[in-house]
Design an enzyme around this catalytic site. Structure first.
Site, PDB file in Angstrom:
ATOM      1  NE  ARG A 195      -4.170  -1.598   2.113  1.00 57.49           N
ATOM      2  CZ  ARG A 195      -5.177  -1.549   2.970  1.00 57.49           C
ATOM      3  NH1 ARG A 195      -5.171  -0.652   3.926  1.00 57.49           N
ATOM      4  NH2 ARG A 195      -6.155  -2.399   2.882  1.00 57.49           N
TER       5      ARG A 195
ATOM      6  CG  ASP B 118     -11.846   9.395   8.503  1.00 57.89           C
ATOM      7  OD1 ASP B 118     -12.684   8.491   8.639  1.00 57.89           O
ATOM      8  OD2 ASP B 118     -10.642   9.171   8.251  1.00 57.89           O
TER       9      ASP B 118
HETATM   10  C1  LIG Z   1     -13.782   1.189   7.972  1.00 52.23           C
HETATM   11  S1  LIG Z   1     -13.974   2.944   8.015  1.00 52.23           S
HETATM   12  C2  LIG Z   1     -15.539   3.086   8.836  1.00 52.23           C
HETATM   13  C3  LIG Z   1     -16.438   4.117   8.215  1.00 52.23           C
HETATM   14  C4  LIG Z   1     -17.848   4.229   8.840  1.00 52.23           C
HETATM   15  N1  LIG Z   1     -17.786   4.602  10.221  1.00 52.23           N
HETATM   16  C5  LIG Z   1     -18.599   2.929   8.676  1.00 52.23           C
HETATM   17  O1  LIG Z   1     -18.796   2.198   9.632  1.00 52.23           O
HETATM   18  O2  LIG Z   1     -19.010   2.617   7.552  1.00 52.23           O
HETATM   19  C6  LIG Z   1     -12.810   3.390   9.301  1.00 52.23           C
HETATM   20  C7  LIG Z   1     -12.438   4.880   9.277  1.00 52.23           C
HETATM   21  O3  LIG Z   1     -11.784   5.203  10.512  1.00 52.23           O
HETATM   22  C8  LIG Z   1     -10.792   6.175  10.244  1.00 52.23           C
HETATM   23  N2  LIG Z   1      -9.822   6.184  11.348  1.00 52.23           N
HETATM   24  C9  LIG Z   1      -8.965   5.205  11.709  1.00 52.23           C
HETATM   25  N3  LIG Z   1      -8.218   5.604  12.754  1.00 52.23           N
HETATM   26  C10 LIG Z   1      -8.638   6.862  13.064  1.00 52.23           C
HETATM   27  C11 LIG Z   1      -8.237   7.816  14.054  1.00 52.23           C
HETATM   28  N4  LIG Z   1      -7.267   7.561  14.923  1.00 52.23           N
HETATM   29  N5  LIG Z   1      -8.879   9.002  14.077  1.00 52.23           N
HETATM   30  C12 LIG Z   1      -9.866   9.284  13.178  1.00 52.23           C
HETATM   31  N6  LIG Z   1     -10.278   8.420  12.229  1.00 52.23           N
HETATM   32  C13 LIG Z   1      -9.664   7.234  12.176  1.00 52.23           C
HETATM   33  C14 LIG Z   1     -10.205   5.706   8.912  1.00 52.23           C
HETATM   34  O4  LIG Z   1      -9.541   6.773   8.252  1.00 52.23           O
HETATM   35  C15 LIG Z   1     -11.450   5.222   8.168  1.00 52.23           C
HETATM   36  O5  LIG Z   1     -12.006   6.231   7.346  1.00 52.23           O
END
Ligand SMILES: C[S@@+](CC[C@H](N)C(=O)[O-])C[C@H]1O[C@@H](n2cnc3c(N)ncnc32)[C@H](O)[C@@H]1O
Length: 285
Positions: free
Chosen positions: A47, A154
């Site tokens: 990635r 995010d």
């Molecule tokens: C799998 S997506 C989930 C999206 C949505 N909440 C859903 O359930 O469909 C996970 C998201 O968490 C964000 N993320 C991961 N670690 C994070 C952090 N420390 N602070 C803010 N966002 C974070 C990632 O960038 C990603 O967009």
């Protein structure tokens, strides 16, 4: 013999050596709470190749140096590369059914009809715009004052840009029922042919902001509901515990916390009581 960062002959791709993997793994845990075991090494190497190319870097050594020197600049892109942004409109639809049933009552009960909902880890916007549809529909039926907003945060810059645009392919809006599609999406023309833009009314209700959940939160007021779904799944136990403590402090009395289908507060926090499928009520103390 240690493997050095080098381009595999003829491929233009680089190899991630032991020390670099250890550094990157520790970095993402410290800054994002995301744990990354050895089994993620190939995935990470793959990635990050694109990122190295975009930055014009010569290998992972240079990339580690960039993170060391200016962690904040690259953190969002790095975190996007190691986590997944997979999401969908009305994902885990029971959460939206629950909110559709509660919102009319909350709007009447809260002084001035003030409702605040936080989509924490909103990815490309499908979650906050699904919330916005449900909220807009409740607001249309509500008689009386109202002041309702959704905060969508995010740490991934690319995901946030998509969330701000609010433009989706037909495939991406598959989870939206026919009636809501007609009501809340505008069909694009010209260069946007085949695309669907969320209705301006939904964008009015949603504030998209960058925020790393592990850092300070600038928000002042309390939330009626926090959706943090399919985000903590990557976090280590102390990070989850601390985050649930902070969610508790950020919620109104009896505010609701929504987690993803494979997530739970069990054994991590005693501040919440289960009231539905991965829906928790802030216990009043
Ligand atoms: C799998 S997506 C989930 C999206 C949505 N909440 C859903 O359930 O469909 C996970 C998201 O968490 C964000 N993320 C991961 N670690 C994070 C952090 N420390 N602070 C803010 N966002 C974070 C990632 O960038 C990603 O967009």
């Amino acid at each position: 013999m240690a493997v050095v960062a080098a381009a595999a002959p003829g491929t233009g791709s680089h190899v991630l050596n032991d020390a670099e993997f250890r550094f990157l793994s520790a970095f993402v845990t410290r800054h994002c709470g995301i744990t990354m075991g050895e089994h993620k090494r190939q995935m990470l190497q793959g990635r990050l190749q694109r990122r190295l190319r975009a930055l014009g870097l010569d290998g992972f050594g240079d990339y580690c140096e960039l993170l060391r020197q200016d962690p904040d600049r690259e953190l969002g892109e790095f975190a996007s590369a190691v986590s997944t942004n997979v999401t969908a409109f009305f994902r885990e639809s029971h959460h939206f059914d629950y909110l559709a049933a509660q919102l009319p009552k909350w709007l009447v009960q809260r002084p001035g009809g003030r409702i605040r909902i936080w989509s924490a880890g909103c990815s490309t916007g499908e979650e906050p715009y699904s919330l916005a549809m449900v909220l807009a529909e409740a607001l249309e039926k509500h008689r009386g004052p109202a002041d309702a907003l959704i905060l969508a945060t995010d740490l991934s810059p690319a995901a946030l840009a998509d969330a701000r645009d609010g433009v989706y392919s037909l495939q991406r809006i598959e989870g939206v029922g026919e009636e809501r599609r007609r009501r809340w999406f505008q069909r694009g023309g010209g260069t946007q042919a085949g695309k669907f833009r969320v209705h301006p009314r939904l964008q009015e209700l949603v504030r998209v902001r960058p925020l790393n959940l592990l850092e300070a939160w600038p928000m002042q007021g309390k939330f009626d509901a926090i959706l943090c779904r399919n985000v903590v799944i990557y976090f280590d136990t102390p990070t989850k515990q601390r985050l649930f403590e902070r969610f508790d402090a950020a919620l109104q009395p009896h505010g609701k916390l929504f987690l993803g289908h494979s997530e739970s507060v069990n054994g991590l926090s005693d501040r919440f009581a289960l009231v539905g499928r991965t829906i928790y009520d802030k216990r009043s103390r």
